[in-house]
Enzyme design. Structure first.
Site, short mmCIF file in Angstrom:
data_model
loop_
_atom_site.label_atom_id
_atom_site.label_comp_id
_atom_site.label_asym_id
_atom_site.label_seq_id
_atom_site.Cartn_x
_atom_site.Cartn_y
_atom_site.Cartn_z
N ASP A 33 -62.95 37.49 -108.82
CA ASP A 33 -62.43 36.44 -109.70
C ASP A 33 -63.22 36.35 -111.00
O ASP A 33 -64.41 36.64 -111.03
CB ASP A 33 -62.48 35.09 -108.94
CG ASP A 33 -61.64 34.03 -109.62
OD1 ASP A 33 -60.73 34.37 -110.40
OD2 ASP A 33 -61.90 32.84 -109.36
N ASN A 81 -50.40 34.12 -107.23
CA ASN A 81 -50.59 34.65 -108.58
C ASN A 81 -49.26 34.92 -109.32
O ASN A 81 -49.27 35.16 -110.53
CB ASN A 81 -51.46 35.92 -108.57
CG ASN A 81 -52.93 35.64 -108.28
OD1 ASN A 81 -53.63 36.46 -107.69
ND2 ASN A 81 -53.43 34.50 -108.71
C1 IPE Z 1 -57.92 34.40 -106.17
O1 IPE Z 1 -58.22 34.11 -107.49
C2 IPE Z 1 -57.00 35.56 -106.11
C3 IPE Z 1 -57.55 36.86 -106.47
C4 IPE Z 1 -58.80 37.10 -106.79
C5 IPE Z 1 -56.63 37.94 -106.42
P1 IPE Z 1 -57.42 33.00 -108.29
O2 IPE Z 1 -58.00 32.96 -109.64
O3 IPE Z 1 -55.96 33.27 -108.21
O4 IPE Z 1 -57.75 31.70 -107.46
P2 IPE Z 1 -57.74 30.16 -107.90
O5 IPE Z 1 -56.42 29.89 -108.56
O6 IPE Z 1 -58.88 29.97 -108.84
O7 IPE Z 1 -57.94 29.41 -106.63
C1 IPE Z 2 -59.09 37.47 -110.94
O1 IPE Z 2 -59.40 36.98 -112.19
C2 IPE Z 2 -57.93 38.43 -110.96
C3 IPE Z 2 -56.73 37.92 -110.32
C4 IPE Z 2 -56.61 36.75 -109.75
C5 IPE Z 2 -55.58 38.79 -110.33
P1 IPE Z 2 -58.62 35.77 -112.85
O2 IPE Z 2 -57.47 36.32 -113.62
O3 IPE Z 2 -58.26 34.75 -111.84
O4 IPE Z 2 -59.70 35.22 -113.83
P2 IPE Z 2 -60.00 33.70 -114.17
O5 IPE Z 2 -60.24 33.00 -112.88
O6 IPE Z 2 -58.79 33.19 -114.88
O7 IPE Z 2 -61.20 33.74 -115.04
MG MG Z 3 -59.24 33.15 -111.13
#
Ligand code: IPE
Ligand code: IPE
Ligand code: MG
Length: 254
Positions: A33, A81
Protein backbone atom coordinates in the site's frame (compact mmCIF):
# COMPACT_ATOMS: atom_id res chain seq x y z
CA UNK A 1 -2.24 -31.16 -0.63
CA UNK A 2 -0.39 -28.27 0.97
CA UNK A 3 3.00 -27.26 -0.33
CA UNK A 4 5.65 -27.95 2.23
CA UNK A 5 8.45 -26.04 3.77
CA UNK A 6 11.43 -25.20 1.58
CA UNK A 7 14.66 -26.80 2.66
CA UNK A 8 16.87 -23.82 3.61
CA UNK A 9 17.55 -20.27 2.50
CA UNK A 10 19.45 -19.85 -0.71
CA UNK A 11 21.84 -17.15 0.31
CA UNK A 12 23.12 -14.87 -2.37
CA UNK A 13 24.76 -12.07 -0.44
CA UNK A 14 26.44 -11.47 2.88
CA UNK A 15 23.57 -9.26 3.93
CA UNK A 16 21.26 -12.23 3.71
CA UNK A 17 23.50 -14.58 5.66
CA UNK A 18 22.06 -13.33 8.95
CA UNK A 19 18.68 -14.72 7.89
CA UNK A 20 19.99 -18.28 7.90
CA UNK A 21 19.48 -18.66 11.65
CA UNK A 22 16.11 -16.94 11.82
CA UNK A 23 12.79 -18.58 12.23
CA UNK A 24 11.20 -17.55 8.94
CA UNK A 25 7.54 -17.35 8.06
CA UNK A 26 6.61 -20.24 5.83
CA UNK A 27 3.96 -18.07 4.19
CA UNK A 28 4.37 -14.30 4.01
CA UNK A 29 1.52 -12.02 2.97
CA UNK A 30 2.18 -8.48 1.79
CA UNK A 31 -0.35 -5.66 1.54
CA UNK A 32 1.48 -3.39 -0.86
CA UNK A 33 0.00 0.00 0.00
CA UNK A 34 0.97 3.61 -0.55
CA UNK A 35 1.61 3.89 -4.29
CA UNK A 36 -0.77 6.81 -4.68
CA UNK A 37 0.73 8.79 -1.80
CA UNK A 38 4.24 8.09 -3.06
CA UNK A 39 3.31 9.64 -6.42
CA UNK A 40 1.44 12.56 -4.86
CA UNK A 41 4.47 13.52 -2.77
CA UNK A 42 6.41 13.81 -5.98
CA UNK A 43 3.73 15.72 -7.84
CA UNK A 44 3.24 12.74 -10.13
CA UNK A 45 0.03 11.00 -11.28
CA UNK A 46 -1.07 7.97 -9.22
CA UNK A 47 -0.12 5.70 -12.15
CA UNK A 48 3.54 6.66 -11.63
CA UNK A 49 3.17 5.34 -8.11
CA UNK A 50 1.77 2.07 -9.37
CA UNK A 51 4.64 1.74 -11.83
CA UNK A 52 7.16 2.35 -9.06
CA UNK A 53 5.20 -0.09 -6.91
CA UNK A 54 5.60 -2.76 -9.56
CA UNK A 55 9.37 -2.28 -9.45
CA UNK A 56 9.33 -2.57 -5.66
CA UNK A 57 7.37 -5.80 -6.05
CA UNK A 58 10.05 -7.22 -8.37
CA UNK A 59 12.68 -6.49 -5.74
CA UNK A 60 10.52 -7.90 -2.95
CA UNK A 61 10.00 -11.18 -4.82
CA UNK A 62 13.75 -11.50 -5.42
CA UNK A 63 14.50 -10.73 -1.78
CA UNK A 64 11.90 -13.26 -0.53
CA UNK A 65 13.39 -15.93 -2.75
CA UNK A 66 16.92 -15.06 -1.65
CA UNK A 67 15.85 -15.32 1.99
CA UNK A 68 14.35 -18.76 1.39
CA UNK A 69 10.70 -17.87 1.98
CA UNK A 70 8.56 -20.77 0.71
CA UNK A 71 5.51 -18.84 -0.16
CA UNK A 72 4.60 -15.18 -0.60
CA UNK A 73 1.16 -13.75 -1.32
CA UNK A 74 0.97 -10.23 -2.74
CA UNK A 75 -2.20 -8.18 -2.49
CA UNK A 76 -2.34 -6.52 -5.88
CA UNK A 77 -6.02 -5.57 -6.39
CA UNK A 78 -8.92 -5.89 -4.00
CA UNK A 79 -12.60 -6.46 -4.74
CA UNK A 80 -13.06 -2.89 -3.46
CA UNK A 81 -10.47 -1.34 -5.77
CA UNK A 82 -13.01 -1.28 -8.64
CA UNK A 83 -14.36 1.88 -6.96
CA UNK A 84 -11.31 3.79 -8.19
CA UNK A 85 -11.35 6.08 -11.25
CA UNK A 86 -11.70 4.13 -14.49
CA UNK A 87 -8.30 5.18 -15.86
CA UNK A 88 -6.54 4.02 -12.69
CA UNK A 89 -8.30 0.64 -12.76
CA UNK A 90 -7.40 0.27 -16.43
CA UNK A 91 -3.76 1.04 -15.68
CA UNK A 92 -3.69 -1.48 -12.84
CA UNK A 93 -5.21 -4.14 -15.10
CA UNK A 94 -2.41 -3.63 -17.61
CA UNK A 95 0.38 -3.89 -15.05
CA UNK A 96 0.43 -7.71 -14.86
CA UNK A 97 1.33 -7.84 -18.55
CA UNK A 98 4.16 -5.32 -18.07
CA UNK A 99 5.34 -7.19 -15.00
CA UNK A 100 5.45 -10.64 -16.56
CA UNK A 101 7.01 -9.40 -19.80
CA UNK A 102 10.01 -8.13 -17.88
CA UNK A 103 10.15 -10.76 -15.11
CA UNK A 104 9.00 -14.07 -16.50
CA UNK A 105 12.41 -15.34 -17.58
CA UNK A 106 13.91 -14.64 -14.17
CA UNK A 107 10.92 -16.12 -12.36
CA UNK A 108 11.26 -19.30 -14.42
CA UNK A 109 15.00 -19.38 -13.85
CA UNK A 110 14.39 -19.11 -10.10
CA UNK A 111 11.85 -21.92 -10.30
CA UNK A 112 9.05 -19.70 -9.01
CA UNK A 113 5.59 -21.15 -9.23
CA UNK A 114 2.86 -18.58 -9.75
CA UNK A 115 -0.66 -18.74 -8.40
CA UNK A 116 -3.58 -16.36 -8.44
CA UNK A 117 -6.35 -15.97 -5.90
CA UNK A 118 -9.40 -13.80 -6.42
CA UNK A 119 -12.03 -13.68 -9.11
CA UNK A 120 -9.69 -13.55 -12.09
CA UNK A 121 -12.54 -14.58 -14.41
CA UNK A 122 -14.02 -11.11 -13.85
CA UNK A 123 -10.84 -9.32 -15.00
CA UNK A 124 -10.55 -7.79 -18.49
CA UNK A 125 -9.84 -10.43 -21.14
CA UNK A 126 -6.27 -9.21 -21.70
CA UNK A 127 -5.48 -9.52 -17.98
CA UNK A 128 -7.00 -13.00 -17.89
CA UNK A 129 -4.76 -13.95 -20.82
CA UNK A 130 -1.68 -12.76 -18.89
CA UNK A 131 -2.82 -14.78 -15.89
CA UNK A 132 -3.32 -17.88 -18.03
CA UNK A 133 0.08 -17.60 -19.74
CA UNK A 134 1.97 -16.97 -16.53
CA UNK A 135 0.34 -19.96 -14.85
CA UNK A 136 1.16 -22.11 -17.86
CA UNK A 137 4.82 -21.08 -17.95
CA UNK A 138 5.46 -21.76 -14.27
CA UNK A 139 3.13 -24.72 -13.69
CA UNK A 140 5.95 -27.25 -13.36
CA UNK A 141 8.25 -25.15 -11.21
CA UNK A 142 8.93 -26.32 -7.69
CA UNK A 143 10.52 -23.29 -6.03
CA UNK A 144 8.95 -20.43 -4.12
CA UNK A 145 5.22 -20.03 -4.60
CA UNK A 146 4.25 -16.48 -5.49
CA UNK A 147 0.53 -15.87 -5.28
CA UNK A 148 -1.06 -12.71 -6.62
CA UNK A 149 -4.30 -11.69 -4.95
CA UNK A 150 -5.98 -10.09 -7.92
CA UNK A 151 -9.59 -9.01 -7.62
CA UNK A 152 -9.37 -10.69 -4.24
CA UNK A 153 -11.58 -10.09 -1.20
CA UNK A 154 -11.35 -12.16 1.95
CA UNK A 155 -15.09 -12.02 2.51
CA UNK A 156 -15.79 -12.98 -1.10
CA UNK A 157 -13.45 -15.93 -0.61
CA UNK A 158 -15.52 -17.06 2.39
CA UNK A 159 -18.80 -16.54 0.51
CA UNK A 160 -17.58 -18.69 -2.38
CA UNK A 161 -16.33 -21.37 0.00
CA UNK A 162 -19.75 -21.38 1.68
CA UNK A 163 -21.47 -21.88 -1.67
CA UNK A 164 -19.18 -24.83 -2.46
CA UNK A 165 -19.88 -26.27 0.95
CA UNK A 166 -23.63 -26.06 0.44
CA UNK A 167 -23.35 -27.60 -3.01
CA UNK A 168 -21.42 -30.50 -1.52
CA UNK A 169 -24.05 -30.94 1.19
CA UNK A 170 -26.82 -30.83 -1.44
CA UNK A 171 -25.04 -33.48 -3.47
CA UNK A 172 -24.66 -35.66 -0.39
CA UNK A 173 -20.83 -35.43 -0.43
CA UNK A 174 -20.82 -33.92 3.05
CA UNK A 175 -23.23 -33.86 5.98
CA UNK A 176 -23.92 -30.73 8.04
CA UNK A 177 -22.28 -32.40 11.03
CA UNK A 178 -19.07 -32.79 9.01
CA UNK A 179 -18.72 -29.03 8.57
CA UNK A 180 -15.73 -27.86 10.56
CA UNK A 181 -12.89 -25.39 10.10
CA UNK A 182 -10.96 -27.69 7.81
CA UNK A 183 -14.05 -28.20 5.61
CA UNK A 184 -14.22 -24.44 5.11
CA UNK A 185 -10.44 -23.98 4.69
CA UNK A 186 -10.47 -26.75 2.07
CA UNK A 187 -12.90 -24.71 -0.04
CA UNK A 188 -11.11 -21.36 0.15
CA UNK A 189 -8.96 -20.15 -2.73
CA UNK A 190 -5.91 -20.69 -0.50
CA UNK A 191 -6.66 -24.38 0.12
CA UNK A 192 -3.23 -25.39 -1.19
CA UNK A 193 -1.38 -22.91 1.01
CA UNK A 194 -0.69 -22.83 4.71
CA UNK A 195 -2.09 -19.81 6.57
CA UNK A 196 0.13 -16.73 6.42
CA UNK A 197 2.49 -16.64 9.40
CA UNK A 198 3.34 -13.00 8.83
CA UNK A 199 1.51 -10.19 7.07
CA UNK A 200 3.35 -6.99 6.19
CA UNK A 201 1.45 -3.80 5.42
CA UNK A 202 3.20 -0.70 4.17
CA UNK A 203 2.15 2.97 4.15
CA UNK A 204 1.20 3.33 7.81
CA UNK A 205 -2.38 2.06 7.48
CA UNK A 206 -3.20 -0.33 10.31
CA UNK A 207 -5.78 -2.64 8.78
CA UNK A 208 -6.15 -5.72 6.62
CA UNK A 209 -8.54 -4.21 4.03
CA UNK A 210 -10.21 -7.56 3.29
CA UNK A 211 -6.95 -9.47 2.74
CA UNK A 212 -6.99 -13.18 3.74
CA UNK A 213 -9.65 -12.57 6.39
CA UNK A 214 -10.14 -16.21 7.40
CA UNK A 215 -6.51 -17.21 6.95
CA UNK A 216 -5.07 -14.37 9.05
CA UNK A 217 -6.71 -15.50 12.32
CA UNK A 218 -3.28 -16.17 13.86
CA UNK A 219 -0.99 -14.25 11.54
CA UNK A 220 1.63 -11.98 13.02
CA UNK A 221 1.17 -8.44 11.68
CA UNK A 222 3.97 -6.04 10.86
CA UNK A 223 3.34 -2.47 9.83
CA UNK A 224 5.68 0.15 8.44
CA UNK A 225 5.20 3.79 7.45
CA UNK A 226 7.33 3.15 4.36
CA UNK A 227 5.28 3.61 1.21
CA UNK A 228 5.28 0.51 -0.98
CA UNK A 229 7.42 1.95 -3.84
CA UNK A 230 10.15 2.70 -1.25
CA UNK A 231 10.05 -0.80 0.26
CA UNK A 232 13.43 -2.50 -0.05
CA UNK A 233 15.21 -5.67 1.01
CA UNK A 234 16.18 -3.89 4.26
CA UNK A 235 12.50 -3.39 5.12
CA UNK A 236 11.85 -7.04 4.41
CA UNK A 237 14.74 -8.05 6.65
CA UNK A 238 13.39 -5.76 9.41
CA UNK A 239 10.01 -7.49 9.19
CA UNK A 240 11.57 -10.96 9.17
CA UNK A 241 13.75 -10.06 12.13
CA UNK A 242 10.70 -8.86 14.08
CA UNK A 243 8.90 -12.09 13.20
CA UNK A 244 11.85 -14.14 14.42
CA UNK A 245 11.38 -12.57 17.88
CA UNK A 246 7.60 -12.94 18.06
CA UNK A 247 6.22 -15.40 20.61
CA UNK A 248 3.39 -17.26 18.94
CA UNK A 249 1.18 -18.94 21.50
CA UNK A 250 -1.99 -19.76 19.54
CA UNK A 251 -3.97 -19.46 22.76
CA UNK A 252 -1.67 -21.73 24.76
CA UNK A 253 0.39 -20.57 27.76
CA UNK A 254 3.85 -21.77 26.67
C1 IPE B 1 -5.49 -2.60 0.01
O1 IPE B 1 -5.13 -1.27 -0.17
C2 IPE B 1 -5.53 -3.29 -1.31
C3 IPE B 1 -4.26 -3.53 -1.96
C4 IPE B 1 -3.08 -3.22 -1.48
C5 IPE B 1 -4.34 -4.17 -3.23
P1 IPE B 1 -6.22 -0.13 -0.28
O2 IPE B 1 -5.49 1.13 -0.47
O3 IPE B 1 -7.22 -0.47 -1.34
O4 IPE B 1 -6.94 -0.21 1.12
P2 IPE B 1 -7.75 0.90 1.94
O5 IPE B 1 -8.78 1.48 1.01
O6 IPE B 1 -6.77 1.93 2.37
O7 IPE B 1 -8.32 0.16 3.09
C1 IPE C 1 -1.69 0.26 -3.29
O1 IPE C 1 -1.45 1.62 -3.31
C2 IPE C 1 -2.01 -0.28 -4.66
C3 IPE C 1 -3.39 -0.73 -4.81
C4 IPE C 1 -4.30 -0.69 -3.87
C5 IPE C 1 -3.76 -1.24 -6.10
P1 IPE C 1 -2.62 2.69 -3.28
O2 IPE C 1 -3.01 3.00 -4.69
O3 IPE C 1 -3.73 2.25 -2.42
O4 IPE C 1 -1.89 3.92 -2.66
P2 IPE C 1 -2.48 4.96 -1.62
O5 IPE C 1 -3.00 4.19 -0.47
O6 IPE C 1 -3.55 5.71 -2.34
O7 IPE C 1 -1.32 5.83 -1.27
MG1 MG D 1 -4.09 2.48 -0.45
Amino acid sequence: MQWGFRSRPRLRSEELEQVADWNLPQHLGIIMDGNGRWAKRRGLPRMAGHHAGMNAMKEAIRACDDCGISCVTLYAFSTENWKRPENEVEYLMKLPDQFFRSEMDELVQRGVRLKFIGETHRLPTYTQETVRLSLERTAHNTGMIVTFALNYGGRRDIVEATKRLLQDVEQGLLSVDDIDESAIAARLSTRELVDPDLIIRTSGELRLSNFLVWQSAYSELWFTDTLWPDFTKSDLLAALHAFHHRKRRFGDVK
